[in-house]
Each structure stands twice: as structure tokens, then as C-alpha cells.
Design an enzyme around this catalytic site. Sequence first.
Site, PDB file in Angstrom:
ATOM      1  N   ARG A 100       0.824  -1.212   0.000  1.00 26.56           N
ATOM      2  CA  ARG A 100       0.000   0.000   0.000  1.00 26.56           C
ATOM      3  C   ARG A 100       0.857   1.260   0.000  1.00 26.56           C
ATOM      4  O   ARG A 100       0.437   2.297  -0.485  1.00 26.56           O
ATOM      5  CB  ARG A 100      -0.901   0.026   1.239  1.00 26.56           C
ATOM      6  CG  ARG A 100      -1.915  -1.099   1.288  1.00 26.56           C
ATOM      7  CD  ARG A 100      -2.710  -1.003   2.568  1.00 26.56           C
ATOM      8  NE  ARG A 100      -3.598  -2.151   2.744  1.00 26.56           N
ATOM      9  CZ  ARG A 100      -4.670  -2.129   3.521  1.00 26.56           C
ATOM     10  NH1 ARG A 100      -4.985  -1.041   4.183  1.00 26.56           N
ATOM     11  NH2 ARG A 100      -5.420  -3.211   3.650  1.00 26.56           N
ATOM     12  N   GLU A 171     -11.000  -1.636  -5.482  1.00 29.02           N
ATOM     13  CA  GLU A 171     -11.514  -0.688  -4.497  1.00 29.02           C
ATOM     14  C   GLU A 171     -10.647   0.563  -4.427  1.00 29.02           C
ATOM     15  O   GLU A 171      -9.469   0.526  -4.753  1.00 29.02           O
ATOM     16  CB  GLU A 171     -11.571  -1.349  -3.105  1.00 29.02           C
ATOM     17  CG  GLU A 171     -12.441  -0.571  -2.116  1.00 29.02           C
ATOM     18  CD  GLU A 171     -12.320  -1.047  -0.666  1.00 29.02           C
ATOM     19  OE1 GLU A 171     -11.303  -1.640  -0.290  1.00 29.02           O
ATOM     20  OE2 GLU A 171     -13.273  -0.801   0.100  1.00 29.02           O
TER      21      GLU A 171
HETATM   22  C1  8ZB Z   1     -10.201  -0.422   6.634  1.00 33.58           C
HETATM   23  C2  8ZB Z   1     -10.446  -1.889   6.812  1.00 33.58           C
HETATM   24  C3  8ZB Z   1     -10.071  -2.402   8.145  1.00 33.58           C
HETATM   25  C4  8ZB Z   1     -10.572  -3.809   8.350  1.00 33.58           C
HETATM   26  C5  8ZB Z   1      -9.501  -5.837   8.251  1.00 33.58           C
HETATM   27  C6  8ZB Z   1      -9.308  -5.302   9.648  1.00 33.58           C
HETATM   28  C7  8ZB Z   1     -10.446  -4.322   9.732  1.00 33.58           C
HETATM   29  C8  8ZB Z   1      -7.173  -5.800   7.292  1.00 33.58           C
HETATM   30  C9  8ZB Z   1      -6.912  -7.896   6.798  1.00 33.58           C
HETATM   31  C10 8ZB Z   1      -8.167  -7.744   7.362  1.00 33.58           C
HETATM   32  C11 8ZB Z   1      -8.578  -9.971   7.150  1.00 33.58           C
HETATM   33  C12 8ZB Z   1      -6.506  -9.190   6.396  1.00 33.58           C
HETATM   34  N1  8ZB Z   1      -8.298  -6.439   7.662  1.00 33.58           N
HETATM   35  N2  8ZB Z   1      -6.298  -6.684   6.774  1.00 33.58           N
HETATM   36  N3  8ZB Z   1      -8.993  -8.783   7.542  1.00 33.58           N
HETATM   37  N4  8ZB Z   1      -7.359 -10.213   6.578  1.00 33.58           N
HETATM   38  N5  8ZB Z   1      -5.295  -9.410   5.841  1.00 33.58           N
HETATM   39  O1  8ZB Z   1      -9.846  -4.695   7.513  1.00 33.58           O
HETATM   40  O2  8ZB Z   1      -9.396  -6.323  10.604  1.00 33.58           O
HETATM   41  O3  8ZB Z   1     -11.647  -4.999  10.018  1.00 33.58           O
END
Ligand code: 8ZB
Length: 482
Positions: A100, A171
Site C-alpha cells: 500500500r 476498491e
Molecule cells: C479499513 C479496513 C479495516 C478492516 C480488516 C481489519 C479491519 C485488514 C486484513 C483484514 C482480514 C486481512 N483487515 N487486513 N482482515 N485479513 N489481511 O480490515 O481487521 O476490520
Amino acid sequence: MELKNQKWDLEKFNQIRAEVLGQWPTGDAVDLDEAIAYHKNLAPEKVMANKLATAKKEGVSLIQPRAGVALIDQHIELLQFLREEGRADVLPTTIDSYTRQNNYQEAADGIEESRNEGRSLLNGFPAVNHGVDGCRQLVEALDAPLQVRHGTPDARLLAEITLAGGFTDYEGGGISYNIPYAKDVSIEQTLYDWQYVDRLIGLYEERGVKINREPFGPLTGTLVPPSVSHSVAIIEALLAVEQGVKNLTLGYGQCGNLIQDVAAIKTLEELAEEYLADYDDIMLTTVFHQWMGGFPQDEAQAFGVISWGAATAALAKATKVIVKTPHEALGIPTKEANAQGLRTTKQLINMLKDQEFASNGRLEKEKEMIKKETRQILDRVFELGDGDIAQGTVKAFTSGIIDIPFAPSRYNAGNILPARDNEGAVRYLNPGNLPFSDEVLEFNQAKLEERGKEELREPNFQMVIDDIYAIGKGKLVGRPRE
Ligand code: 8ZB
């Protein structure tokens, strides 16, 4: 850089393209003609826009998790698990933080260390490093459409590689992947870099390949009033379609009051249709994000939050819902926890799919106010840009005409303060410099005074703090301690 909301000519695009593809060696493998042929051979059920169109027609909400790990095999295993055990309708690939930040060397080291350790040491899938072929391994192993989910201010190389790799949904946007994610990147720069992404997708669309685009609706995920996120979503939609994007999913993050949330999803679609009316053949769908703010640590309570989001998405008839997990308060979920969030959500979606939230006076009033607020913001942005929404957006951020609460970016004014009213709907406690009419200001003020009366305190900053922590502590409205 000259920023205007105007379709880029191909010469300009190709000039920049050589630079973008040169940013990392895996860029060499991108060949647009070959990629278009690859997409044309994809089974229709692997194309996101097809799934979304069917869901929209049938009035059902698709469910989608977030997920991403460092290694290809383990990522495939994870997504297969979420499809089989979680019954996910459509799949993500969440990109790691190094990618990112365009830090592909750190990502390479992370892959290496993950191989040595036998587990993921990255918080997502480093798609640029895995390259076109690595992405295609995912596409070929899975029987559902794949979307890239990230948070990348400069997402040009990532787009080139993942789209050539067979992803059918992307996205982000120049506002929504900058202001909530970065501190020091100018809005002018990210709008420009995202025009590149949209122009690239426009090239696929021109040649008959459907690539869905999804601006990131929830922004900072913390008490964002619907009219703020709607304004951003519609601006990003306008910028995208100008560059040739045809398939768009606009997003909104759950605030927690059912009437406001249903009104938000309905108005998001209605307003977007209105603002995009000059563009032909646009397929518009909506995505509802389950609560993006702080979660309770207790898993049973977390399931309660997840369920309420699922119910709201179903009643609002959002085309898609992004699902949280019982591990939200802790960090990245295990695959089992991820699947539990999905199954919880699917249960609610299935139970509610034949019910719609009936129109009523309260819903209509809520819709009317969201529309008024959003139009007042957007009208001023157009005005600031002399009719050009890209230039208007840059000026709107400088002057706080668009203002995203709790954002880290120094390009955001940070003057507004949201707070919940007595029924938990998110209102403007401090409207900052948003260009609202007296009617809108008085409506918001009256709603907050109602709560103040109930709590025997003036609406103030303490309310905001209490609201930020409320859901994590088991409530919606942050009432003062009894
Ligand atoms: C802005 C988005 C945040 C959300 C989840 C976080 C939070 C981020 C991963 C993921 C599963 C990943 N999140 N990275 N969930 N696998 N590699 O995005 O927990 O809910």
C-alpha cells in the site's frame, strides 16, 4: 500535472504508463492486449459486475469478507475456506501495508520471511510482488470473482498487475484512499493518480471487459455522517466515469441507527443516479459496511454488532455487505473467525431477504435531510471548480467545504465534529465550514439538543468521545455514566 475532470488522451496515459510499469520488475509482464484476451476467457461467474448485476436484479445482498496473507498457496487455501465454510458470495484480496505504501522491497522481504516461518508475516497479499502470474493462480483456483481491497494512495502499478492478473473489481479512490490513510499526500496528487487507474479500467471497458470500481465508502470509519461519505462517493464516481469506468459500487459504513442507515443506502443510489445522469450505460450498485468503528472484545457481543449490520444491510437492500469478524477488536482474524462472521451475516440476510423496510414519514425525513446536505456540499464543490469537480475538490479540501472527521491527513481541515443524537443517528455537532443552509444547521442542532436534554448536559465534545467508545463498551449512544 494539470488536474481537470476530463478524460485523459491516450498519449498522456501511455507516457505515464511506461514509468508506472517500470516501478518494479513484475511490471514487465503486463500486456494489455493479452490481459483483455485473458479476461474474455474468464467464466462469467468469475466476473464481479455479473454477480452484482444479478444480485441487484434479485434484490438480495451478497456477502464478502476481507482476507489476505503473504503466500499464494496459503492465500488460496484461506479464500477457499471462506467460500466453503463461510459461504462468501464474492471474494477479496486484502493487500499488505508495504505494498500500500509502494514499498515492494519490504514486501519481498516479508514474503521471504513468511516462507521461512511457514506463516504470514505480512498483513495482506503482496500482489505486485507475486505479479500477473501469481494473481492468475488465485483466479484459476477459485470459483468466485475477486476484488482488490487495499488503502493505497498511489495504486497505479497495483492496478496494472492485479487487473492483468484477472481481478475484476478494484476498491479505492483519490479521496477515500488518501485522506483516511495518509498524512502527507496531496489531494491533487491522488486525484491525478486515481485518474490513471480509472483510465486504465476505461481501456478494459472500451474493449468489452467489465471491471467494477468501488470507492471506499466508510472513510475513517468513525462517526462519518452520511452526507460526508455520500459527497465523497459521488465525486469519486464522477471522476471514474469520466475516465471510462462503467461499473460502480458506491459504499457506506454503518452508523448504527436503522432509519438513518436505510435512508443512507437509498439516498446514495438515488443521488448517484441523479449526478451521473449525463453518462450512459453505468451499472450502479451499493455496498454496506458493517460497523467500522471500535468493536467489543467479547466475541458474543461482537456477533451482536455483526448481526445488526447484517440486518440493516438486508433491510436496506444493499447489493453487497462487507463482513466483520468476532476478532475485530484484536486484529487480523483467523480463517475460522472470519467464516463465523460470514455465516452469522448469511443467516440474517437469508432470514430478512423477503422483508423490506417500509417507507414511512421518519425514513422519508431522514432521506430528505441526507439529500439536502449532500447536494449543498456538492453544489459548492462544483462552484469552487467553476464546473470542474476535480479542481473543485482540491479547493473544497483546502477550505473545509469537504471535511472528513478524524482523518490523519494534513490536507483535510479537520474542523467538523459529529455526535449521535438521542436515537443514535449521527449528526453534526460542529459543522465546521460545510456549506449548510440554516434549515440543515437547525435540524442538526435540534436533534443534538434533544439528546442533551435527556442526558442533562449541553451537547459538547465529551459526547463525541463517549460516542467513539460506546459500541466497544456495549452501547450505541455514549450516555454519561449513571
Ligand atoms: C479499513 C479496513 C479495516 C478492516 C480488516 C481489519 C479491519 C485488514 C486484513 C483484514 C482480514 C486481512 N483487515 N487486513 N482482515 N485479513 N489481511 O480490515 O481487521 O476490520
